[in-house]
Scaffold this active site. Structure first.
Site, mmCIF file in Angstrom:
data_model
loop_
_atom_site.group_PDB
_atom_site.id
_atom_site.type_symbol
_atom_site.label_atom_id
_atom_site.label_comp_id
_atom_site.label_asym_id
_atom_site.label_seq_id
_atom_site.Cartn_x
_atom_site.Cartn_y
_atom_site.Cartn_z
ATOM 1 N N ASP A 225 -65.148 39.211 -14.444
ATOM 2 C CA ASP A 225 -66.105 39.378 -15.535
ATOM 3 C C ASP A 225 -66.334 38.104 -16.330
ATOM 4 O OD1 ASP A 225 -66.952 41.976 -15.461
ATOM 5 O OD2 ASP A 225 -65.302 42.752 -16.677
HETATM 6 C C1 GLC Z 1 -63.281 40.391 -21.167
HETATM 7 C C2 GLC Z 1 -61.980 40.402 -20.414
HETATM 8 C C3 GLC Z 1 -62.140 40.978 -19.049
HETATM 9 C C4 GLC Z 1 -62.873 42.275 -19.135
HETATM 10 C C5 GLC Z 1 -64.171 42.156 -19.923
HETATM 11 C C6 GLC Z 1 -64.823 43.505 -20.070
HETATM 12 O O1 GLC Z 1 -64.146 39.533 -20.562
HETATM 13 O O2 GLC Z 1 -61.413 39.126 -20.301
HETATM 14 O O3 GLC Z 1 -60.880 41.143 -18.458
HETATM 15 O O4 GLC Z 1 -63.146 42.724 -17.860
HETATM 16 O O5 GLC Z 1 -63.903 41.643 -21.173
HETATM 17 O O6 GLC Z 1 -66.058 43.442 -20.646
HETATM 18 C C1 GLC Z 2 -61.079 43.808 -16.336
HETATM 19 C C2 GLC Z 2 -62.249 44.665 -15.952
HETATM 20 C C3 GLC Z 2 -62.602 44.525 -14.499
HETATM 21 C C4 GLC Z 2 -62.695 43.081 -14.105
HETATM 22 C C5 GLC Z 2 -61.454 42.329 -14.502
HETATM 23 C C6 GLC Z 2 -61.564 40.845 -14.204
HETATM 24 O O1 GLC Z 2 -59.915 44.342 -15.812
HETATM 25 O O2 GLC Z 2 -62.018 46.011 -16.260
HETATM 26 O O3 GLC Z 2 -63.806 45.177 -14.226
HETATM 27 O O4 GLC Z 2 -62.904 43.038 -12.736
HETATM 28 O O5 GLC Z 2 -61.227 42.492 -15.876
HETATM 29 O O6 GLC Z 2 -62.419 40.194 -15.080
#
Ligand code: GLC
Ligand code: GLC
Length: 810
Positions: A483
């Site tokens: 993300d």
């Molecule tokens: C932030 C976190 C990530 C998560 C995302 C959700 O970017 O670092 O882990 O998946 O928020 O929106």
């Molecule tokens: C968080 C989110 C997931 C994403 C991950 C890596 O765990 O829930 O959707 O893939 O962060 O950013």
């Protein structure tokens, strides 16, 4: 281990002190009514949706922390204490908290009075039961005043924490017998209320927090408890609570059980009222009738236990490694069920207000629970597919209450569509039920737009093919699995969302990770086409998969490892040429497990690079070296301090990808090592460093470059649960569902003499014994099923309901 220990026979984690490094929690509930409960009784409850139907309040960044929840006060002749330690914090003569499968039990004692507090959500009932049993262990009678309290949330948890100008005037309650009903907004558009009851007469009650506490007091010293008083009136507005006061005299040796029930009722509009502004209490009364004795709660607990026994016996292992056994048999599947229920919505790190059910997350979670609750997995797949848009892309999440996709975190995460294929394939491989492909499913939940699930899969795959970049690799869009790799974001505005902002829509940034996903999941889609759909489509897709493989080897290989991406200017991300972020974990795991470069040297080389650059004492880091400054062309990944979260933290979710990749290439020791490093049961001894619960995975562990290496955060709601279950059960132990049956393909350290697995699969119980006296790491020499030799390593689907399977490795 000073904090607790595993009790595998009872399937419990037993906590010996309230002073754990962080609250160590459990989840109650399986379907609609859910509660979080910590080892000091903290937490909250909600009905289906942690944002829209929050029943009790919880203040996340409160100080002191974890101070709201189930509030019990015992006043034993002036000795004040709480059976779960909080809120009174009185040192106890003994304390223990047993977190079990869907229940939590506190056992404590003070001055010869013992208390046991059993908390659980019965199957298919919208309530939480708290059964408090007191025993007078002294030779003299004891007179005890008992207070129990919960604080109501005014339903919408976000509004509840924001809209005080309205909320301080809306709170409404009713009281009757020993039940306090919370009916805020029921007079207008809500058709649901909550209630808190006890199954005996009370001597007083309170319904308003400020009177209950008194000015300047917290829940650790309420006036009504300290001064033995109660307001005994129904209040209006402000902060509504429900508190029951009871006086009891216990003779020497006497045992008394009280059943407290926190319930929720939903009514038809026409039946809402009993009379003008008096709520219809009949559903509450009917439920309370079902739990008004200790015996009835015992029965409900037995049913709950039977339910869990039924689930957990679907896959069990007996190996020489006790920690492995307890994870595979108990805690890993348990956590998979929690992620099924909660996705990423409500934990002690997820506030329940932001993220509902994620498209990507829930699709992956299915890999971990499809064998436990296949029917529910089927429904989940259909719900998720319904938030796909007609061009194949998808909303990133939906709200559990409404099942409507929402734009809170937008769409255009170009990995999303392919995860749908992952979950459907897993479902069919597990159940053999291909009829799911025929199910009509709408796009964007709009009635009238239905197409078969098969068509949804087709559009998923086409979406990647119609979104390719300059190197023929998939465009990344808002981000892919990571993300925080926001290659089209370019944010300079504090607080701007990295996931939804696009200040520079390049149409150029590409993801090697999505390419690997395409190779794996479009390949699986082709299999689906062969069997159930259309062989011509299968042939076209297979060609596209081969082309993608070639593109990855041509443009996605950096010499020693796989590249991560190309940015908006076509520059490499995750390359030896980069100053920071030279190597990323995701493409190493996913390219190899997708079979890219397996026959040449690429796969082994990439994994060797992972071992050299990313693997450390506490697990495998997401990238190396961490970004020391913010790179706006990369986005959120570089926003975290080095070693945390996506910036080089050990993001546990993708460690099992490496484990699987190692197993696929036959490196059993490394596969097992990658499994073991982040596996909570093996980390129990280092709980002072690790800090989160030693029975469940956390989303991330601080990496080597962080100031606090080994420290975990974001426990419970993580795809790590599903992926580690996949890696250990399917690739290391090697019991893998396939279209044609159960495939047996272990990859275990050569000193593991063998193991036994019982696996329920498509109505058959397989009792599998794997013999590794040859001390190899991979390879199956012979298999017999009920005494008969079979060809190959897929167990044929026959008529026998029980199969004795002997596997000889060599
Ligand atoms: C932030 C976190 C990530 C998560 C995302 C959700 O970017 O670092 O882990 O998946 O928020 O929106
Ligand atoms: C968080 C989110 C997931 C994403 C991950 C890596 O765990 O829930 O959707 O893939 O962060 O950013």
């Amino acid at each position: 281990m000073k904090y607790g220990s595993f009790d595998d026979d009872r399937r419990e984690y037993v906590i010996h002190t309230p002073y754990t490094p962080l609250p160590w929690i459990n989840y109650l509930g399986n379907k609609d009514f859910f509660s979080l409960i910590s080892n000091t009784g903290g937490g909250y409850s909600f009905y289906r949706d942690a944002k829209l139907r929050r029943i009790t309040r919880y203040r996340y960044n409160n100080a002191p922390g974890d101070s709201g929840g189930r509030l019990y006060y015992i006043n034993d002749g002036g000795n004040l204490w709480s059976p779960a330690f909080l809120p009174l914090k009185t040192p106890l003569d003994s304390y223990c908290c047993r977190h079990g499968m869907g229940y939590t039990l506190f056992e404590s004692r003070k001055n010869g009075l013992s208390a046991s507090l059993l908390c659980f959500v019965p199957l298919d009932e919208p309530c939480e039961i708290n059964r408090l049993t007191l025993i007078n262990q002294t030779d003299l009678p004891k007179t005890v005043r008992l207070t129990a309290c919960v604080e109501w949330c005014l339903w919408n948890a976000v509004d509840d924490a924001n809209n005080f100008q309205r909320n301080y005037s809306t709170g409404e309650l009713e009281q009757e017998d020993s039940v306090i009903y919370h009916k805020t907004e029921y007079r207008e558009r809500r058709n649901h209320y909550a209630y808190y009851a006890v199954n005996c007469d009370t001597t007083g009650y309170d319904t308003d927090r400020d009177t209950f506490l008194g000015r300047f007091n917290g829940y650790d010293a309420p006036d009504s408890v300290m001064h033995v008083c109660s307001a005994d009136r129904v209040s209006h507005g402000w902060a509504p609570i429900a508190a029951h006061h009871i006086s009891l005299t216990l003779q020497p040796g006497e045992v008394r059980s009280l059943v407290y029930v926190l319930g929720y009722a939903e009514l038809d509009k026409e039946d809402k009222w009993q009379q003008l502004n008096v709520i219809n209490k009949s559903p509450a009364k009917a439920l309370l009738e079902r739990f008004n004795t200790s015996e009835k709660t015992d029965e409900a607990l037995k049913r709950l236990n039977a339910y869990w026994n039924g689930l957990l016996e679907r896959f069990t292992v007996i190996s020489g490694d006790e920690k492995l056994n307890r994870m595979v048999n108990i805690w890993n599947p348990y956590q998979c069920m929690v992620t099924f229920n909660l996705s990423r919505s409500a934990s002690y790190f997820e506030s329940g207000t932001g993220r509902g059910m994620g498209f990507r997350d829930s699709c992956q979670d299915i890999l971990g629970f499809v064998h436990l609750v296949p029917e529910r997995a089927r429904q989940r797949i259909l719900d998720i597919a319904a938030i796909q848009l007609s061009d194949g892309s998808a909303w990133h999440q939906y709200q559990p209450l409404t099942k409507q996709g929402n734009a809170d975190v937008g769409g255009g995460f170009n990995d999303d569509p392919l995860w749908l294929v992952a979950s459907v394939y897993a479902y069919i491989a597990e159940t053999g039920d291909a009829s799911i492909l025929e199910e009509p499913v709408p796009f964007d939940t709009v009635p009238g737009t239905e197409a078969s699930l098969f068509e949804h899969l087709r559009r998923s795959v086409q979406y990647t093919l119609s979104h390719l970049g300059p190197h023929g690799l998939p465009l990344i869009g808002r981000a892919d699995w990571n993300d925080c790799l926001n290659l089209n974001c370019f944010s300079e505005e504090p607080g701007e969302s990295f996931q939804t902002t696009a200040n520079y829509e390049s149409g150029i940034a590409e993801s090697v990770f999505i390419a690997a996903m395409f190779v794996l999941y479009a390949g699986r889609y082709a299999k689906i086409c062969d069997r159930y759909g259309d062989p011509e489509e299968a042939a076209v897709i297979r060609e596209a998969v081969e082309t993608m493989k070639a593109k990855v080897l041509e443009h996605g290989w950096d010499g020693e490892w796989f590249l991560r991406a190309y940015d908006a200017f076509g520059a490499k991300v995750g390359s030896n040429e980069c100053e920071e972020g030279k190597i990323y974990i995701e493409p190493q795991g996913f390219c190899v497990l997708a079979g890219i470069g397996i026959d040449g040297k690429h796969a082994q080389k990439a994994l060797a690079s992972v071992r050299v650059h990313l693997a450390g004492e506490f697990g495998i880091s997401l990238l190396w070296p961490c970004y020391s400054v913010y790179h706006k062309e990369l986005g959120e990944v570089s926003s975290y301090p080095p070693g945390y979260k996506e910036n080089g933290g050990i993001f546990c979710h993708n460690n099992p990808w490496i484990s699987i990749a190692e197993a696929v290439t036959g490196n059993a020791w490394d596969a097992y090592e990658a499994y073991r490093r982040i596996c909570p049961a093996y980390l129990e001894e280092m709980s002072d460093t690790h800090r989160t619960e030693p029975y469940v995975y956390s989303q991330m562990i601080a990496g080597q470059e962080a100031p606090t290496p080994g420290e975990a955060k974001n426990s419970w709601l993580t795809g790590t649960a599903a992926w580690t279950f996949t890696s250990i059960s399917q690739y290391i132990l090697g019991i893998r569902p396939s279209y044609d049956g159960l495939q047996i393909d272990p990859c275990i350290p050569s000193d593991m003499k063998g193991f036994k697995v019982t696996r329920k699969f498509r109505g058959v119980t397989y009792n599998i014994t794997v013999d590794n006296s040859a001390a190899v790491e991979k390879g199956v020499k012979a298999i017999t099923v009920n005494g008969n030799d079979i060809n190959g390593n897929i167990l044929p689907l026959g008529d026998d309901k029980v199969c004795d399977v002997k596997v000889v490795m060599g």
